[in-house]
Scaffold this motif. Structure first.
Motif, PDB file in Angstrom:
ATOM      1  N   GLY A   1       0.822  -1.267   0.576  1.00  0.00           N
ATOM      2  CA  GLY A   1      -0.431   0.126  -0.345  1.00  0.00           C
ATOM      3  C   GLY A   1       0.147   1.272   0.217  1.00  0.00           C
TER       4      GLY A   1
ATOM      5  N   GLY B   1      -0.339   4.477   0.234  1.00  0.00           N
ATOM      6  CA  GLY B   1      -1.470   5.470   0.604  1.00  0.00           C
ATOM      7  C   GLY B   1      -0.579   6.348   1.153  1.00  0.00           C
ATOM      8  N   MET B   2      -1.049   7.275   2.282  1.00  0.00           N
ATOM      9  CA  MET B   2      -0.876   7.842   3.227  1.00  0.00           C
ATOM     10  C   MET B   2      -0.678   7.706   4.301  1.00  0.00           C
ATOM     11  SD  MET B   2      -3.099  11.299   2.839  1.00  0.00           S
ATOM     12  CE  MET B   2      -2.416  12.107   3.852  1.00  0.00           C
ATOM     13  N   ALA B   3      -0.568   6.397   4.448  1.00  0.00           N
ATOM     14  CA  ALA B   3       0.656   5.447   5.603  1.00  0.00           C
ATOM     15  C   ALA B   3       1.442   4.744   5.144  1.00  0.00           C
ATOM     16  CB  ALA B   3      -0.244   4.490   6.723  1.00  0.00           C
TER      17      ALA B   3
ATOM     18  N   ALA C   1      -1.710  -0.547  -4.921  1.00  0.00           N
ATOM     19  CA  ALA C   1      -2.119  -0.932  -5.903  1.00  0.00           C
ATOM     20  C   ALA C   1      -2.742   0.313  -7.173  1.00  0.00           C
ATOM     21  CB  ALA C   1      -3.546  -1.766  -5.315  1.00  0.00           C
ATOM     22  N   GLU C   2      -3.054   1.363  -6.916  1.00  0.00           N
ATOM     23  CA  GLU C   2      -3.117   2.468  -7.411  1.00  0.00           C
ATOM     24  C   GLU C   2      -1.893   2.547  -8.332  1.00  0.00           C
ATOM     25  OE1 GLU C   2      -5.547   5.978  -5.781  1.00  0.00           O
ATOM     26  OE2 GLU C   2      -5.251   4.457  -4.057  1.00  0.00           O
TER      27      GLU C   2
ATOM     28  N   ARG D   1      -4.385  12.017   0.110  1.00  0.00           N
ATOM     29  CA  ARG D   1      -5.837  11.808   0.118  1.00  0.00           C
ATOM     30  C   ARG D   1      -6.554  12.459   0.402  1.00  0.00           C
ATOM     31  NH1 ARG D   1      -7.111   7.092  -1.951  1.00  0.00           N
ATOM     32  NH2 ARG D   1      -5.275   6.198  -1.070  1.00  0.00           N
TER      33      ARG D   1
ATOM     34  N   VAL E   1      -1.096  -6.527  -4.204  1.00  0.00           N
ATOM     35  CA  VAL E   1      -0.309  -7.726  -4.043  1.00  0.00           C
ATOM     36  C   VAL E   1      -1.968  -8.495  -3.710  1.00  0.00           C
ATOM     37  CG1 VAL E   1       0.573  -9.247  -1.983  1.00  0.00           C
ATOM     38  CG2 VAL E   1       1.646  -6.942  -2.482  1.00  0.00           C
TER      39      VAL E   1
ATOM     40  N   THR F   1      -2.639  -0.898   3.451  1.00  0.00           N
ATOM     41  CA  THR F   1      -3.924  -1.449   2.742  1.00  0.00           C
ATOM     42  C   THR F   1      -5.054  -0.156   2.746  1.00  0.00           C
ATOM     43  OG1 THR F   1      -4.949  -2.686   3.769  1.00  0.00           O
ATOM     44  CG2 THR F   1      -3.479  -3.966   1.987  1.00  0.00           C
ATOM     45  N   GLY F   2      -5.372   0.721   4.091  1.00  0.00           N
ATOM     46  CA  GLY F   2      -6.015   1.801   3.514  1.00  0.00           C
ATOM     47  C   GLY F   2      -7.699   0.713   4.110  1.00  0.00           C
TER      48      GLY F   2
ATOM     49  N   ARG G   1     -13.279   7.852  -2.507  1.00  0.00           N
ATOM     50  CA  ARG G   1     -11.936   7.586  -1.828  1.00  0.00           C
ATOM     51  C   ARG G   1     -10.849   7.861  -2.891  1.00  0.00           C
ATOM     52  NH1 ARG G   1      -9.713   6.327   2.681  1.00  0.00           N
ATOM     53  NH2 ARG G   1      -8.469   5.695   2.898  1.00  0.00           N
TER      54      ARG G   1
ATOM     55  N   LEU H   1     -16.803  13.580   5.211  1.00  0.00           N
ATOM     56  CA  LEU H   1     -16.974  12.940   3.770  1.00  0.00           C
ATOM     57  C   LEU H   1     -18.128  13.504   2.085  1.00  0.00           C
ATOM     58  CD1 LEU H   1     -14.308  10.015   3.058  1.00  0.00           C
ATOM     59  CD2 LEU H   1     -14.168  12.799   3.369  1.00  0.00           C
TER      60      LEU H   1
ATOM     61  N   ASP I   1      -5.449   3.017   7.959  1.00  0.00           N
ATOM     62  CA  ASP I   1      -6.901   2.985   7.856  1.00  0.00           C
ATOM     63  C   ASP I   1      -7.304   1.222   8.259  1.00  0.00           C
ATOM     64  OD1 ASP I   1      -7.179   5.591   8.228  1.00  0.00           O
ATOM     65  OD2 ASP I   1      -8.186   5.218   5.917  1.00  0.00           O
TER      66      ASP I   1
ATOM     67  N   LEU J   1      -8.584   7.640  10.227  1.00  0.00           N
ATOM     68  CA  LEU J   1      -8.322   9.294  10.210  1.00  0.00           C
ATOM     69  C   LEU J   1      -6.539   9.698  10.257  1.00  0.00           C
ATOM     70  CD1 LEU J   1      -9.321  11.062  12.699  1.00  0.00           C
ATOM     71  CD2 LEU J   1     -10.233  11.761  10.774  1.00  0.00           C
ATOM     72  N   VAL J   2      -6.029  10.735  10.060  1.00  0.00           N
ATOM     73  CA  VAL J   2      -4.404  10.438   9.052  1.00  0.00           C
ATOM     74  C   VAL J   2      -3.115  10.700  10.223  1.00  0.00           C
ATOM     75  CG1 VAL J   2      -4.329  13.229   8.216  1.00  0.00           C
ATOM     76  CG2 VAL J   2      -2.958  11.396   6.800  1.00  0.00           C
TER      77      VAL J   2
ATOM     78  N   LYS K   1     -13.587  20.440   5.554  1.00  0.00           N
ATOM     79  CA  LYS K   1     -12.752  21.447   4.794  1.00  0.00           C
ATOM     80  C   LYS K   1     -13.884  21.711   3.842  1.00  0.00           C
ATOM     81  CE  LYS K   1      -9.782  17.998   3.769  1.00  0.00           C
ATOM     82  NZ  LYS K   1     -10.208  17.088   4.037  1.00  0.00           N
TER      83      LYS K   1
HETATM   84  C1  LIG Z   1     -11.771  12.931   0.398  1.00  0.00           C
HETATM   85  C2  LIG Z   1     -11.412  12.506   1.500  1.00  0.00           C
HETATM   86  C3  LIG Z   1     -10.666  13.309   2.654  1.00  0.00           C
HETATM   87  C4  LIG Z   1     -10.503  13.020   3.927  1.00  0.00           C
HETATM   88  N1  LIG Z   1     -10.321  13.946   4.685  1.00  0.00           N
HETATM   89  C5  LIG Z   1      -9.347  14.060   5.261  1.00  0.00           C
HETATM   90  C6  LIG Z   1      -9.386  14.979   6.896  1.00  0.00           C
HETATM   91  O1  LIG Z   1      -9.542  15.868   6.519  1.00  0.00           O
HETATM   92  N2  LIG Z   1      -8.466  14.612   8.041  1.00  0.00           N
HETATM   93  C7  LIG Z   1      -7.791  12.929   8.183  1.00  0.00           C
HETATM   94  O2  LIG Z   1      -7.426  13.044   8.854  1.00  0.00           O
HETATM   95  N3  LIG Z   1      -8.762  12.043   7.477  1.00  0.00           N
HETATM   96  C8  LIG Z   1      -8.837  12.288   6.253  1.00  0.00           C
HETATM   97  N4  LIG Z   1      -9.524  11.195   5.409  1.00  0.00           N
HETATM   98  C9  LIG Z   1      -8.992  10.269   5.305  1.00  0.00           C
HETATM   99  C10 LIG Z   1      -7.277   9.824   5.184  1.00  0.00           C
HETATM  100  O3  LIG Z   1      -7.399  10.296   3.978  1.00  0.00           O
HETATM  101  C11 LIG Z   1      -7.140   8.261   5.702  1.00  0.00           C
HETATM  102  O4  LIG Z   1      -7.363   8.329   6.759  1.00  0.00           O
HETATM  103  C12 LIG Z   1      -5.811   8.274   4.830  1.00  0.00           C
HETATM  104  O5  LIG Z   1      -5.489   8.276   3.986  1.00  0.00           O
HETATM  105  C13 LIG Z   1      -5.393   6.916   5.778  1.00  0.00           C
HETATM  106  O6  LIG Z   1      -3.713   6.742   5.225  1.00  0.00           O
HETATM  107  P1  LIG Z   1      -3.992   5.205   4.291  1.00  0.00           P
HETATM  108  O7  LIG Z   1      -2.368   4.455   3.998  1.00  0.00           O
HETATM  109  O8  LIG Z   1      -4.080   3.964   5.562  1.00  0.00           O
HETATM  110  O9  LIG Z   1      -4.427   4.252   3.602  1.00  0.00           O
HETATM  111  P2  LIG Z   1      -5.228   4.706   2.535  1.00  0.00           P
HETATM  112  O10 LIG Z   1      -4.713   6.758   1.599  1.00  0.00           O
HETATM  113  O11 LIG Z   1      -6.265   4.434   1.272  1.00  0.00           O
HETATM  114  O12 LIG Z   1      -3.587   3.959   1.500  1.00  0.00           O
HETATM  115  C14 LIG Z   1      -4.383   2.558   1.096  1.00  0.00           C
HETATM  116  C15 LIG Z   1      -3.741   2.302   0.045  1.00  0.00           C
HETATM  117  O13 LIG Z   1      -3.028   0.755   0.070  1.00  0.00           O
HETATM  118  C16 LIG Z   1      -3.650   0.591  -1.786  1.00  0.00           C
HETATM  119  N5  LIG Z   1      -4.127  -1.261  -1.759  1.00  0.00           N
HETATM  120  C17 LIG Z   1      -4.760  -1.599  -0.872  1.00  0.00           C
HETATM  121  N6  LIG Z   1      -4.572  -3.227  -0.716  1.00  0.00           N
HETATM  122  C18 LIG Z   1      -3.712  -2.913  -2.034  1.00  0.00           C
HETATM  123  C19 LIG Z   1      -2.642  -4.543  -2.421  1.00  0.00           C
HETATM  124  N7  LIG Z   1      -3.077  -5.849  -1.632  1.00  0.00           N
HETATM  125  N8  LIG Z   1      -1.895  -4.835  -2.869  1.00  0.00           N
HETATM  126  C20 LIG Z   1      -0.807  -3.127  -2.971  1.00  0.00           C
HETATM  127  N9  LIG Z   1      -1.877  -1.763  -2.635  1.00  0.00           N
HETATM  128  C21 LIG Z   1      -2.460  -2.095  -1.733  1.00  0.00           C
HETATM  129  C22 LIG Z   1      -4.284   1.515  -2.020  1.00  0.00           C
HETATM  130  O14 LIG Z   1      -4.548   0.683  -3.533  1.00  0.00           O
HETATM  131  C23 LIG Z   1      -4.058   2.221  -0.819  1.00  0.00           C
HETATM  132  O15 LIG Z   1      -3.337   3.088  -2.535  1.00  0.00           O
HETATM  133  C24 LIG Z   1     -10.335  11.759   3.784  1.00  0.00           C
HETATM  134  C25 LIG Z   1      -9.997  10.769   3.055  1.00  0.00           C
HETATM  135  C26 LIG Z   1     -10.803  11.172   2.057  1.00  0.00           C
HETATM  136  C27 LIG Z   1     -10.972   9.490   0.851  1.00  0.00           C
END
Ligand SMILES: Cc1cc2nc3c(=O)[nH]c(=O)nc-3n(C[C@H](O)[C@H](O)[C@H](O)COP(=O)(O)OP(=O)(O)OC[C@H]3O[C@@H](n4cnc5c(N)ncnc54)[C@H](O)[C@@H]3O)c2cc1C
Length: 488
Positions: free
Chosen positions: A12, A14-16, A38-39, A46, A80, A107-108, A132, A158, A279, A290-291, A324
């Protein structure tokens, strides 16, 4: 690498995952770190998708500014598909079999598609989208161009950000929400009513306490049938019905999964060679979404994996939710508290015509919850008192109304000079005022340098004014020594 061995795979980007990838090389020597995402895109912020939808930033403006560290192998567009914990391998969508010493699941979450007649979660019609990913956002924007009317199903945070963003682009927007008031997880009914009124003035109509019962999407439009028999027609339907942690991989690998992948204080799953953050993770029964916790988890895990601080533990902090959306200033924190509780001191102020509502819940001189909607001059002070668990002023009006007859109990912390070093300025990155002052003392003299040195403002960006205020205050003081004295 002490704890983890040499090969780390992060699933993953993403943000984490991106934050962990940026943290690890700063702390590791010879580890081989691979990030599989995956993206197709570079890692992006995000949170900023709401601003992209509203036209406040372009796609370049949502890229995460922090690149993965030197030497990290980032592979976008690679999913994966399986984890074998016994062999310590992952299989990818490209057919590769990769070995790891330590695996990190980041993986969010996935947007929920409600089980409605007319909706296939695996293949949404052209005029129906979830909100998303960057691709979702692109899709919404391509349909919104030339559209007149949009529907948003779900009046949570959202959904309202999407609704306001579309209204900013000139669309007439209708939000359908099954509960009696908007954002019921953060707001009480009175605040929800003030918010609905404010939104109505901005071109967003809320339909409350009514569920959707069917979707009919055609090439030229989409119709949402409601449980009370009404039919709402539009050019576009955005589904904002919640997010589920993406736990498919973890579950099929046999890890302990509840709502999220269960982790301990060190972010370890039920397999000591696999961690989970962000997430997808569930810590102490809580899935955050949350981030700020996702980034804090990435920081702690980096320390644990590298052995830099084997005693590092993830400790959740109270979170502050901010909407926001242009024209709406909303901060909600802690327990919204719906029932009357004799142990809780309740204070509220409501001016629905001007879109202002404030409510404080105080227990033993400490804030346990607050809702600040509209023009509330003391919102910064309230957030800081809540965040630090500091005692509230004797004259509560300073918090509720932002003013007092009694100078001695004026709001204590709005001015940078009076703000204590421990005040958290950037909630997303947990950057305290003291860290900004130290960064300035170390030579940072511009916003860019302060941001690069502390990461403040790189999450939701709502602290930008506060950071600029601190920079202005520091710049007005001639010498670093003077700043030290003032900040001490
Ligand atoms: C429009 C929007 C506004 C938001 N606003 C806020 C805010 O104001 N404040 C706040 O705190 N939070 C906010 N959030 C929530 C915040 O974006 C999430 O908490 C944060 O992105 C979590 O990070 P993450 O890496 O866990 O998940 P994600 O950012 O979702 O990243 C997960 C990544 O893992 C990838 N993935 C999944 N499965 C696989 C796999 N099997 N193989 C490879 N890759 C994989 C996904 O494609 C994705 O790219 C918002 C979310 C959205 C959608």
């Amino acid at each position: 690498m002490s704890e983890s061995g040499n090969r780390i795979i992060i699933v993953g980007h993403g943000m984490a995952g991106a934050r962990l990838a940026a943290e690890l090389p700063a702390r590791t020597g010879d580890a081989k770190i691979t990030v599989l995402g995956a993206e197709q895109h570079r890692a992006y912020n995000r949170i900023m998708l709401s601003n992209l939808l509203a036209g406040k930033v372009d796609e370049a403006g949502v890229e995460l500014t922090e690149a993965a560290g030197h030497g990290i192998d980032v592979q976008p567009g690679v999913q994966v598909t399986a984890v074998d914990p016994a062999a310590r391998t992952v299989t990818t969508s490209r057919g590769d079999l990769l070995g790891y010493d330590h695996l990190v699941l980041a993986t969010g979450g996935r947007a929920l598609v409600p089980p409605l007649p007319g909706l296939d979660p695996d293949r949404l019609p052209d005029r129906v989208a979830v909100f998303r990913t960057l691709d979702d956002c692109r899709r919404i924007l391509s349909v919104a161009t030339g559209a007149r009317r949009a529907l948003v199903l779900g009046g949570g945070l959202l959904g309202l950000e999407a609704a306001r963003g579309l209204a900013t682009r000139g669309l007439e927007v209708h939000v359908v929400h099954p509960v009696g008031h908007l954002m019921e997880r953060q707001l009480d009914p009175a605040a929800g009513a003030v918010l609905a009124r404010t939104l109505a003035g901005l071109g967003v109509t809320a339909h409350l306490e009514v569920a959707a019962s069917a979707v009919d999407a055609r090439a030229d439009g989409v119709t949402l049938t409601l449980s009370d028999g009404r039919e709402l027609a539009a050019d576009l339907l955005v589904l904002s019905c919640g997010v589920r942690p993406d736990v498919g991989l973890a579950r099929s690998a046999g890890l302990t999964v509840d709502r999220g992948v269960v982790v301990d204080d060190r972010l370890r799953t039920s397999d000591p060679h696999i961690s989970a953050i962000g997430d997808c993770a569930q810590h102490a029964g809580v899935v955050t979404g949350l981030v700020a916790p996702a980034w804090e988890q990435a920081r702690v895990l980096a320390q644990v994996l590298t052995g830099q601080d084997t005693r590092a533990r993830y400790r959740p902090r109270p979170s502050v939710t901010r909407l926001k959306a242009a024209g709406i200033d909303l901060a909600a924190m802690g327990d919204p508290g719906f029932g009357l509780d004799p142990d809780v001191e309740e204070l509220s102020f409501s001016d629905p015509v001007r879109g202002t509502y404030a409510r404080l819940r105080i227990v033993g001189e400490r804030l346990t919850g607050a809702i600040m909607l509209g023009d509330n001059p003391a919102v910064g002070t309230v957030i800081q008192l809540f965040d630090r668990g500091a005692p509230v002023p004797i004259d509560r009006r300073t918090l509720l109304l932002g003013r007092s007859r009694d100078v001695a109990s004026a709001p204590p912390v709005e001015s940078p000079a009076l703000m204590p070093d421990s005040a958290t300025v950037c909630q997303c990155n947990t950057v305290r005022k003291g860290a900004l002052v130290r960064c300035w003392r170390a030579g940072a003299r511009s916003m860019d340098e302060l941001v690069a040195g502390t990461r403040a403002t790189t999450g939701c960006g709502s602290c930008r004014d506060a950071v600029e205020g601190i920079l202005g205050w520091l710049s007005a003081i001639d010498t670093p020594e003077t700043a030290e004295e003032v900040a001490a």
